[in-house]
Design a protein around this motif. Structure first.
Motif, PDB file in Angstrom:
ATOM      1  N   SER B  16       0.960  -1.348   0.018  1.00  0.00           N
ATOM      2  CA  SER B  16      -0.114  -0.097   0.011  1.00  0.00           C
ATOM      3  C   SER B  16       0.839   1.098  -0.190  1.00  0.00           C
ATOM      4  N   HIS B  21      -4.152   0.793  -2.355  1.00  0.00           N
ATOM      5  CA  HIS B  21      -3.659  -0.814  -2.226  1.00  0.00           C
ATOM      6  C   HIS B  21      -3.327  -1.099  -3.494  1.00  0.00           C
ATOM      7  N   SER B  60       2.597  -4.072   3.213  1.00  0.00           N
ATOM      8  CA  SER B  60       1.817  -3.867   4.519  1.00  0.00           C
ATOM      9  C   SER B  60       1.348  -5.278   4.810  1.00  0.00           C
TER      10      SER B  60
END
Lengths: 358, 242
Positions: B16, B21, B60
């Motif tokens: 991200s 994203h 992430s």
């Protein structure tokens, strides 16, 4: 024969030899034909070259300028001076200093090594913080370091006599010492620059992402250069102290920083650049210093022009950054410049041959 | 749950950039000696995936195991030194440096002797790196630069070579050369993860393929099983429910 073929360290040594040869020619000319004043200028030039190359070892490789290296010069200067000055003079000048300093009267080389060691220890201790910074943050942080060292020296009266001059330093610095240590500085700086560490660091300065993708460890590489350049600066500081014979904190402040940074920026990003920049600035500063005592252009008469040198150096930085930001010799070393010149001559020759053919 | 022989296994990788994203929950596996292609439309998350593997993009979530070692939290330089090599998108040569210096940058972990040996071997495969060794890399044409970039990545004898859009912005005839080079690498059993826009050519060379759409894995399988129709559906994000 192509001198760029072969191993990188061979090229470093060839380049070092060429650069040293050029400096030696200058030394020989001044020694044979120059006055006493010219010799003094030459000595200061050689010391400044060592300082500029040291600064370049960090700045040129990492792409970060440092305003703090005069701080390391001060460590070298005071470190070496404190251990060599006549105990009788120290008993009067710094009576409250620790006995091992007050009573010390050791030789030039060990004293210089002590000063250098102090600079290296300080650089190693603070380096981890400095190498994490880039760009403006790095510049401001090093400026802060320089100011801190200046303030410390000005207030450590027991050791340095505060802002008063620390005199009675034996004048050990000879032409031989300067040339020998310059040769050492050039060789070490070239080997560091051309090593995988130096190459990787210069690559990261151009393109950090691609550099990391090539596996370069930016922080460790910067750290190596930071500590090594501090050592070189300390050596220059020691030579300076033992040449002038008296030092004071103000000698390692904005003015010297400004001169050294100008040399490096105007010269370019290579070791050759540092030498070229130092030579140019030394000559220019000398001409300006004479003009500061008064000159006339046509009908305009200037009786005295104090500060002219600093003003012109400042203009020179601005002009360099706008007109030729890569500096005089850009990123090239002396042997690369020669190689490029030969290559261009060959190309011109072949173009001319073709024209004649047609 | 790494399979035997997997050189790289990716489990639940997410990338991200702030609230964007780029890659969501990606699972992927590459075995030794394989040529795997990662396909997808622009912005599907292909380059982000490659960059995340070497730690250049913000991960992430997820876990990466390379050559039996967890590299999830390692810094980029450590990942590269453990045997991964990335040829970044747009070649990213150091244009001010000479071709030879660019090659040396790929060999940080090698001794001088090893470097010379590997370099000479590569010069036979990429003659350009010998012929123009002392010229500035920036003066080379795009195709030549791509060859130098691939040679640089190969110098350290990587266990896995990541190629990010090697044919991007090159003339068709040069694209042929680049694909011939990739085919040659495949013959030499170099494990390759290739990101390509040119799906047809990439599939013709690859063993297996993964197709991304909007950061999600849409399709995966043997390269031969993927054709224009399935690919088009996957690009449009219509998940294959087979």
């Amino acid at each position: 024969m192509n001198m760029l073929a072969g191993k990188w360290w061979k090229q470093s040594l060839v380049g070092s030899a060429l650069l040293l040869a050029i400096v030696l020619v200058i030394v020989a000319i001044v020694a044979l034909a120059g006055s006493t004043t010219d010799m003094r200028i030459l000595m200061v030039f050689l010391i400044n070259v060592i300082a500029a190359i040291s600064l370049q070892t960090y700045a040129g490789n990492s792409g970060n300028i440092s305003f703090g290296h005069v701080g390391f010069m001060a460590f070298g200067a005071y470190g070496s001076a404190l251990f060599t000055a006549d105990p009788a003079i120290k008993a009067i000048g710094i009576p409250n200093a620790p006995a091992f300093i007050r009573e010390a009267a050791i030789g030039f080389l060990p004293a210089m090594l002590i000063g250098t060691a102090v600079a290296v220890v300080v650089a190693a201790a603070i380096g981890r913080v400095f190498v994490r910074l880039s760009g403006a943050a790095a510049a401001v942080a090093t400026l802060g370091f320089m100011v801190i060292i200046y303030t410390l020296l000005s207030n450590a009266e027991e050791l340095t006599r505060g802002s008063k001059a620390f005199s009675g330093i034996p004048e050990y610095t000879t032409l031989g010492w300067c040339v020998a240590l310059l040769a050492l500085t050039i060789v070490v700086a070239r080997l560091l620059r051309d090593s995988n560490t130096g190459l990787g660091l210069r690559a990261c300065a151009d393109d950090p992402i691609a550099g990391q993708a090539a596996g370069v460890d930016i922080l460790n590489s910067r750290y190596v250069m930071w500590v090594a350049s501090a050592a070189g600066a300390a050596i220059a500081g020691a030579l300076y102290a033992h040449y002038i014979g008296a030092i004071l904190p103000k000698a390692f402040h904005f003015e010297l920083t400004f001169v050294l940074v100008t040399m490096v920026i105007v010269g370019g990003r290579s070791i050759t650049g540092a030498v070229a920049g130092a030579a140019l600035i030394t000559i220019l500063a000398e001409v300006l210093r004479r003009l500061e005592n008064g000159f006339s252009i046509g009908s305009i008469n200037l009786s005295e022009a104090p500060g002219l040198t600093t003003a012109v150096l400042a203009l020179l930085i601005v002009a360099t950054l706008t007109i030729r930001p890569q500096g005089l010799v850009s990123r090239w070393e002396v042997e690369e410049l020669l190689h490029r010149w030969q290559f261009r001559q060959k190309e011109h020759a072949s173009v001319r041959a073709e024209e004649n053919h047609v | 749950m790494a399979t035997q022989g997997a050189i790289l296994s990716i489990a639940g990788l997410s990338v991200s950039y702030g609230t964007v994203h780029a890659v969501r929950q990606l699972d992927m596996e590459i075995s030794e000696g394989e040529t795997v292609v990662l396909l997808g439309a622009n912005g599907a998350g292909k380059s982000s995936t490659l960059n995340a593997i070497v730690g250049l993009a913000p991960r992430s979530g997820g876990r990466l195991v390379f050559a039996g070692e967890d590299i999830t939290r390692k810094p980029t330089e450590a990942i590269i030194r453990s045997g991964l090599a990335l040829v970044p998108e747009g070649r990213r040569l150091f244009s001010n440096m000479t071709v030879r210096e660019n090659l040396r940058l790929g060999a940080a972990a090698l001794s001088t002797v090893e470097f010379d040996r590997e370099r000479q071997a590569l010069e036979d495969m990429f003659p350009i790196t010998r012929r123009r060794a002392h010229e500035q890399a920036g003066l080379l044409s795009g195709g030549e630069q791509q060859q130098v970039a691939i040679a640089r990545a190969l110098l350290a004898r990587p266990k896995l070579l990541l190629l990010d859009e090697p044919s991007l912005g090159l003339a068709p005839i040069i694209v042929n050369t680049i694909f011939e080079i990739i085919a040659e690498l495949k013959r030499r059993k170099v494990t390759i993860l290739l990101v390509e826009q040119n799906a047809e050519r990439a599939l013709s060379i690859a063993d297996r393929a993964y197709v991304l759409a909007q950061g999600r894995l849409e399709l995966s399988g043997a390269a031969g099983s993927i054709n224009a129709t399935t690919l088009e559906k996957a690009y449009l994000g219509e998940r294959e429910h087979a």
